[in-house]
Scaffold this motif. Structure first.
Motif, PDB file in Angstrom:
ATOM      1  N   THR A  31       0.835  -1.203   0.000  1.00 46.60           N
ATOM      2  CA  THR A  31       0.000   0.000   0.000  1.00 46.60           C
ATOM      3  C   THR A  31       0.871   1.254   0.000  1.00 46.60           C
ATOM      4  N   GLU A  35       0.721   4.301  -2.640  1.00 51.71           N
ATOM      5  CA  GLU A  35       0.216   5.610  -2.251  1.00 51.71           C
ATOM      6  C   GLU A  35       1.314   6.647  -2.044  1.00 51.71           C
ATOM      7  N   ASP A  92       3.101  12.278   5.553  1.00 55.44           N
ATOM      8  CA  ASP A  92       2.503  12.223   4.217  1.00 55.44           C
ATOM      9  C   ASP A  92       3.530  12.035   3.111  1.00 55.44           C
ATOM     10  N   LEU A 155      -6.363  -1.922   6.802  1.00 55.79           N
ATOM     11  CA  LEU A 155      -6.151  -1.464   5.431  1.00 55.79           C
ATOM     12  C   LEU A 155      -7.349  -1.756   4.535  1.00 55.79           C
ATOM     13  N   SER A 159      -7.076   4.101   5.561  1.00 63.00           N
ATOM     14  CA  SER A 159      -5.812   4.366   4.872  1.00 63.00           C
ATOM     15  C   SER A 159      -4.650   3.721   5.634  1.00 63.00           C
ATOM     16  N   TRP A 160      -3.447   3.790   5.042  1.00 60.57           N
ATOM     17  CA  TRP A 160      -2.271   3.187   5.676  1.00 60.57           C
ATOM     18  C   TRP A 160      -1.940   3.851   7.010  1.00 60.57           C
ATOM     19  N   HIS A 161      -2.387   5.108   7.214  1.00 57.41           N
ATOM     20  CA  HIS A 161      -2.102   5.799   8.477  1.00 57.41           C
ATOM     21  C   HIS A 161      -2.664   5.032   9.676  1.00 57.41           C
TER      22      HIS A 161
END
Length: 503
Positions: A31, A35, A92, A155, A159-161
């Motif tokens: 991911t 991204e 980010d 996931l 999101s990956w966060h």
């Protein structure tokens, strides 16, 4: 009154937090590649920035926790880990994430040796300590299970966060339990940190890791790569010289003259070299070659996770009865056999009948190695210096993991890239071919858009996987021979080698 079960539960949860961080990030690598447009080398640094800081600082952190107090060190480490996880969740770009993974590794280096030294000081009888270490070692297997499955679930919906946000409540819970249940212990006689040794060791490990990760880009025979290896080797020799000269060394290098100690350290290093390298590759195999989702990938890690957890408990119980050699040697042999078997798989390999047995064989091998070898390391030092022993053990684990990701990832990247460029010559332009060779994620996306490229990308991936796994398999078999020669055999009583009568 010390409530031993609650102390053990607390330190196992703290250790689980560290293991979760490693595994949950690995499941997110594909991911992140998509991204953040992260190439293979960026992914290697996202994993190894954490491992590198952990390995470089764990010896110093173990000494600090011994000197100033293990309980406050554990609490501080867990709170710092939670804060750095929050900041990582807000990143980010791949550069920011790498920097914050380094920060997470610093706090992990404070947490991990403290958990092991608390066990050594709480559980002083050998069989009791071996059982506690078995449960502590099983937290690795639990982390291997919960990390991919939990990461896959997150996931699938976020999101990956989210994988970094998930680490925060676990860290805070462990910190609260440490404040409530862990008794204070320290060794006021521990000397000041050996600053010279620390700086030289950080430089040596950092340059070695950088050289290995960047070698596919520079070329393995390039002046940059050769110079990097030469400088790293010179720094290692300098470190040994410094440690032998100072009054209070960070590492007593003479400990490695004890075959029990040095062979056990080597076994732990090889086990985690293999585990971390395997996780880095197989995660991408499942998601890029087999097109599994993150959750499907996480669930497919369960065989190796359960095997590690079960074999850690079994190994911890067997080692005091049979001797370290009788448990660790077969474990390393099983690991070697599993990697050589994995090196033969194809892109269409059946998961249930081939990959599951391979994972079970690997997981049992790792479990039989890690706990008995750790127990052997701890046997060499008295409980008052448990922080030193635990830090050396943790350093060998993280050194193995750091080099496992760097070496396996770089070998894979080099062979995959060469093979893919050959496969794409004449089919796409040179710039596109070079970009695909640098990033498995980009190559996978390209194969989805251009008919006929998927088999070429899969073939290159399998080629890189086969070469990497062959190298790791042979290393494990060499380690098995070394363990057979050097580790202690069956024991008549606590601390006595039945074959030689030595303590």
């Amino acid at each position: 009154m010390v409530r031993k079960p609650l102390v053990l539960l607390t330190v196992c949860l703290a250790a689980l937090t560290i293991n979760l961080s490693t595994m949950i990030v690995n499941i997110a690598l594909p991911t992140l590649a998509d991204e953040l447009q992260a190439g293979t080398r960026s992914l290697l640094w996202i994993v190894d920035g954490y491992n590198l800081a952990f390995a470089a600082l764990v010896l110093a952190m173990g000494s600090l926790s011994d000197r100033f107090g293990r309980r406050p060190a554990l609490i501080l480490g867990l709170l710092g880990f939670a804060l750095s996880s929050i900041l990582a969740a807000l990143a980010d770009s791949s550069g920011e994430l790498i920097a914050l993974r380094v920060a997470m590794g610093v706090f992990a280096a404070l947490i991990f040796p403290t958990t092991l030294s608390i066990i050594a000081n709480t559980f002083t009888e050998r069989r009791e300590r071996a059982s506690a270490l078995g449960l502590w070692g099983a937290s690795v297997g639990i982390g291997v299970a919960l990390g991919p499955v939990g990461g896959g679930l997150l996931l699938s919906h976020f999101s990956w966060h989210s994988v970094f946000w998930a680490l925060v409540p676990v860290s805070l819970l462990a910190a609260g339990m440490a404040a409530a249940f862990v008794p204070e212990s320290r060794d006021p006689g521990v000397p000041r940190i050996d600053i010279a040794g620390l700086l030289v060791s950080v430089a040596a490990l950092g340059i070695l890791t950088w050289t290995i990760i960047e070698a596919p880009d520079h070329g393995w025979g390039s002046p940059e790569t050769v110079a990097g290896f030469v400088v790293a080797a010179a720094l290692v020799l300098t470190f040994v010289s410094v440690e032998r000269a100072v009054e209070h060394p960070m590492v007593d290098v003479t400990l490695f003259l004890d075959r029990r100690f040095s062979a056990a350290c080597a076994a732990v290093t090889i086990a985690f070299f293999a585990l971390f390298g395997f996780v880095f590759l197989i995660t991408q195999f499942f998601q890029f070659v087999r097109d599994y989702s993150a959750l499907q990938t996480g669930l497919r890690f369960l065989p190796v996770a359960v095997s590690i957890a079960a074999a850690s408990l079994i190994g911890g119980a067997l080692a005091p009865r049979l001797g370290t050699k009788a448990v660790v040697t077969p474990g390393l042999a099983m690991m070697g056999a599993s990697f050589l078997w994995i090196s033969t798989i194809g892109a269409d390999v059946d998961y249930a009948t081939v990959i599951v047995p391979q994972m079970v064989l690997l997981g049992v091998g790792i479990g039989l190695v890690s706990t008995p070898a750790t127990e052997s390391i701890m046997q060499v030092l008295p409980p008052a210096r448990a922080g030193v022993g635990s830090a050396v053990n943790d350093a060998t684990r993280e050194l193995g993991g750091t080099l496992g990701v760097a070496v396996v990832g770089s070998l894979f990247s080099f062979r995959y890239g060469d093979r893919l460029v050959d496969q794409l010559t004449g089919r796409v332009d040179t710039a596109t071919s070079a970009a695909a060779a640098d990033s498995v994620g980009l190559a996978h996306a390209l194969a989805q858009r251009v008919p006929g490229l998927e088999s070429a990308v899969d073939d290159a991936f399998i080629h890189g996987l086969a070469v990497s796994c062959t190298v790791v398999g042979l290393l494990c078999l060499v380690g098995a021979v070394a363990a057979l020669v050097s580790l202690p055999g069956a024991r008549l009583a606590d601390g006595v080698d039945a074959a030689s009568g030595r303590v």
